[in-house]
Write an enzyme that holds these catalytic residues in place. Structure first.
Site, PDB file in Angstrom:
ATOM      1  N   GLN A   1     -15.472   2.004  -6.026  1.00 27.69           N
ATOM      2  CA  GLN A   1     -14.723   0.890  -5.447  1.00 27.69           C
ATOM      3  C   GLN A   1     -13.246   1.264  -5.358  1.00 27.69           C
ATOM      4  O   GLN A   1     -12.445   0.511  -4.824  1.00 27.69           O
ATOM      5  CB  GLN A   1     -14.880  -0.358  -6.320  1.00 27.69           C
TER       6      GLN A   1
ATOM      7  N   HIS B   1     -14.505   0.613  -0.748  1.00 31.18           N
ATOM      8  CA  HIS B   1     -13.395  -0.272  -0.393  1.00 31.18           C
ATOM      9  C   HIS B   1     -12.274   0.443   0.356  1.00 31.18           C
ATOM     10  O   HIS B   1     -11.143  -0.038   0.391  1.00 31.18           O
ATOM     11  CB  HIS B   1     -12.850  -0.955  -1.664  1.00 31.18           C
TER      12      HIS B   1
ATOM     13  N   GLY C   1     -16.128   1.355 -15.707  1.00 33.40           N
ATOM     14  CA  GLY C   1     -14.845   0.708 -15.474  1.00 33.40           C
ATOM     15  C   GLY C   1     -14.808  -0.274 -14.327  1.00 33.40           C
ATOM     16  O   GLY C   1     -13.852  -0.278 -13.547  1.00 33.40           O
TER      17      GLY C   1
ATOM     18  N   SER D   1     -15.333  -4.550 -13.603  1.00 29.29           N
ATOM     19  CA  SER D   1     -15.615  -5.871 -14.172  1.00 29.29           C
ATOM     20  C   SER D   1     -16.851  -6.488 -13.502  1.00 29.29           C
ATOM     21  O   SER D   1     -17.333  -7.527 -13.928  1.00 29.29           O
ATOM     22  CB  SER D   1     -14.407  -6.797 -14.002  1.00 29.29           C
TER      23      SER D   1
ATOM     24  N   VAL E   1      -9.777   3.108  -4.344  1.00 31.78           N
ATOM     25  CA  VAL E   1      -9.228   3.636  -3.101  1.00 31.78           C
ATOM     26  C   VAL E   1      -8.406   4.902  -3.363  1.00 31.78           C
ATOM     27  O   VAL E   1      -7.887   5.511  -2.433  1.00 31.78           O
ATOM     28  CB  VAL E   1      -8.395   2.562  -2.360  1.00 31.78           C
ATOM     29  N   ASP E   2      -8.305   5.296  -4.634  1.00 30.46           N
ATOM     30  CA  ASP E   2      -7.605   6.551  -4.939  1.00 30.46           C
ATOM     31  C   ASP E   2      -8.520   7.738  -4.632  1.00 30.46           C
ATOM     32  O   ASP E   2      -9.689   7.564  -4.286  1.00 30.46           O
ATOM     33  CB  ASP E   2      -7.108   6.558  -6.402  1.00 30.46           C
TER      34      ASP E   2
ATOM     35  N   TYR F   1       0.820  -1.220   0.000  1.00 26.25           N
ATOM     36  CA  TYR F   1       0.000   0.000   0.000  1.00 26.25           C
ATOM     37  C   TYR F   1       0.856   1.272   0.000  1.00 26.25           C
ATOM     38  O   TYR F   1       0.434   2.301  -0.548  1.00 26.25           O
ATOM     39  CB  TYR F   1      -1.013  -0.026   1.162  1.00 26.25           C
TER      40      TYR F   1
HETATM   41  N1  APR Z   1     -12.014   3.034 -19.112  1.00 27.07           N
HETATM   42  C1  APR Z   1     -13.038   2.348 -18.523  1.00 27.07           C
HETATM   43  N2  APR Z   1     -12.940   1.063 -18.138  1.00 27.07           N
HETATM   44  C2  APR Z   1     -11.758   0.451 -18.359  1.00 27.07           C
HETATM   45  C3  APR Z   1     -10.663   1.088 -18.954  1.00 27.07           C
HETATM   46  C4  APR Z   1     -10.825   2.447 -19.348  1.00 27.07           C
HETATM   47  N3  APR Z   1      -9.864   3.141 -19.934  1.00 27.07           N
HETATM   48  N4  APR Z   1      -9.634   0.194 -19.024  1.00 27.07           N
HETATM   49  C5  APR Z   1     -10.086  -0.948 -18.478  1.00 27.07           C
HETATM   50  N5  APR Z   1     -11.364  -0.811 -18.077  1.00 27.07           N
HETATM   51  C6  APR Z   1     -12.264  -1.782 -17.450  1.00 27.07           C
HETATM   52  C7  APR Z   1     -11.931  -3.235 -17.701  1.00 27.07           C
HETATM   53  O1  APR Z   1     -12.448  -3.652 -18.957  1.00 27.07           O
HETATM   54  C8  APR Z   1     -12.606  -3.934 -16.551  1.00 27.07           C
HETATM   55  O2  APR Z   1     -13.943  -4.281 -16.853  1.00 27.07           O
HETATM   56  O3  APR Z   1     -12.186  -1.641 -16.061  1.00 27.07           O
HETATM   57  C9  APR Z   1     -12.612  -2.854 -15.442  1.00 27.07           C
HETATM   58  C10 APR Z   1     -11.671  -3.131 -14.292  1.00 27.07           C
HETATM   59  O4  APR Z   1     -12.064  -4.289 -13.609  1.00 27.07           O
HETATM   60  P1  APR Z   1     -11.274  -4.797 -12.321  1.00 27.07           P
HETATM   61  O5  APR Z   1      -9.809  -4.746 -12.595  1.00 27.07           O
HETATM   62  O6  APR Z   1     -11.860  -6.093 -11.942  1.00 27.07           O
HETATM   63  O7  APR Z   1     -11.578  -3.657 -11.242  1.00 27.07           O
HETATM   64  P2  APR Z   1     -12.839  -3.456 -10.294  1.00 27.07           P
HETATM   65  O8  APR Z   1     -14.088  -3.948 -10.930  1.00 27.07           O
HETATM   66  O9  APR Z   1     -12.798  -2.059  -9.825  1.00 27.07           O
HETATM   67  O10 APR Z   1     -12.468  -4.425  -9.082  1.00 27.07           O
HETATM   68  C11 APR Z   1     -13.287  -4.444  -7.955  1.00 27.07           C
HETATM   69  O11 APR Z   1     -11.718  -5.785  -6.763  1.00 27.07           O
HETATM   70  O12 APR Z   1      -9.483  -6.184  -6.387  1.00 27.07           O
HETATM   71  C12 APR Z   1     -10.627  -5.650  -5.859  1.00 27.07           C
HETATM   72  O13 APR Z   1     -10.900  -4.097  -4.162  1.00 27.07           O
HETATM   73  C13 APR Z   1     -10.495  -4.210  -5.505  1.00 27.07           C
HETATM   74  O14 APR Z   1     -12.082  -2.395  -5.780  1.00 27.07           O
HETATM   75  C14 APR Z   1     -11.474  -3.515  -6.415  1.00 27.07           C
HETATM   76  C15 APR Z   1     -12.482  -4.612  -6.705  1.00 27.07           C
END
Ligand code: APR
Length: 229
Positions: free
Chosen positions: A86, A104, A172, A174, A88-89, A53
């Site tokens: 979600q 989160h 953004g 998943s 943390v920034d 972190y």
């Molecule tokens: N603009 C928008 N979305 C984007 C971009 C972009 N430029 N680039 C990538 N993405 C999308 C990806 O296609 C994906 O669907 O952002 C999503 C990121 O997904 P994850 O990496 O799974 O992130 P997130 O959904 O925020 O994860 C949830 O998981 O690890 C934990 O606590 C952590 O808050 C996080 C949580």
């Protein structure tokens, strides 16, 4: 004013240079969740967790909000906006968003291992938190982050906020991590739901309008859609 709820995930900050978690090259390819983001990891090797972190925090000081963050903030001119993130920034806040709920946790905060309620801002001139850094009552400080396996204290607030939405926008994420991913099922029936993401997201309800673009370009299109009528 209509109530616009915007749920954001790591993709929101991707164009600022912060890697997402699950894309190719994402953080969870470089680190094991079990090593750095669980209560067990903290018990086993707190120094490693703190270092993980500390690195994230240093990175955050070297990046800036992107056009997408600014576009989200600008929506406050037209809507009653609540951001649920979600992430943390602090890039939404730095872009000017005034209502941001962090599901989160927050990188720029730490808390006492003696009491969850004792939360402290990390000062920019001392952003590293190490073993031996104590709260005023003498307990070790830990990141103010919701780790896997921990409760998500803000989820009830997020659910009741989502229930008030006239429009929901997801940017953004998943949508693989619960309970946050379940928020899209807590809207009033029939409201417009948009999802901005350059990649395809599986298992979306059929009434979601997908804008298959990155956050900045996607927000431009969303703005056109929402402000046209
Ligand atoms: N603009 C928008 N979305 C984007 C971009 C972009 N430029 N680039 C990538 N993405 C999308 C990806 O296609 C994906 O669907 O952002 C999503 C990121 O997904 P994850 O990496 O799974 O992130 P997130 O959904 O925020 O994860 C949830 O998981 O690890 C934990 O606590 C952590 O808050 C996080 C949580």
């Amino acid at each position: 004013m209509k109530r616009l709820v915007i749920l954001t995930g790591a993709g929101m900050s991707a164009e600022s240079g912060i890697n997402t978690f699950r894309d190719t090259g994402g953080l969870w390819e470089k680190y094991k969740i079990d090593d750095v983001a669980t209560p067990n990891a903290w018990r086993r090797d707190p120094a490693l967790v703190l270092d993980f972190y500390n690195q994230r925090r240093k990175q955050l000081l070297n990046v800036a909000p992107n056009e997408g963050h600014f576009a989200v903030a600008e929506m406050e001119k037209h809507f009653d906006v609540q951001v649920i993130t979600q992430n943390v920034d602090n890039l939404h806040e730095r872009a000017g968003s005034t209502n941001v709920l962090h599901l989160h946790g927050e990188l720029m905060k730490v808390r006492s291992t003696g009491s969850e309620q004792e939360v402290f801002e990390v000062l920019p001139d001392k952003i590293e938190v190490n073993l031996g850094d104590m709260c005023p009552k003498g307990f070790q400080l830990r990141p103010h982050i919701v780790w896997f396996g921990e409760a998500v204290p803000e989820i009830e607030k997020a659910i009741s906020t989502t229930e008030t939405a006239d429009i929901l926008v997801v940017i953004g994420s998943s949508l693989q991590v619960y309970p946050a991913a379940g928020l899209i099922h807590h809207t009033k029936p029939g409201i417009p739901i948009y999802l901005i993401d350059p990649h395809e997201i599986d298992h979306l309800p059929s009434h979601v309008t997908v804008i298959q673009k990155g956050a900045s370009e996607g927000m431009k299109e969303l703005k056109k859609n929402l402000l046209a009528g």
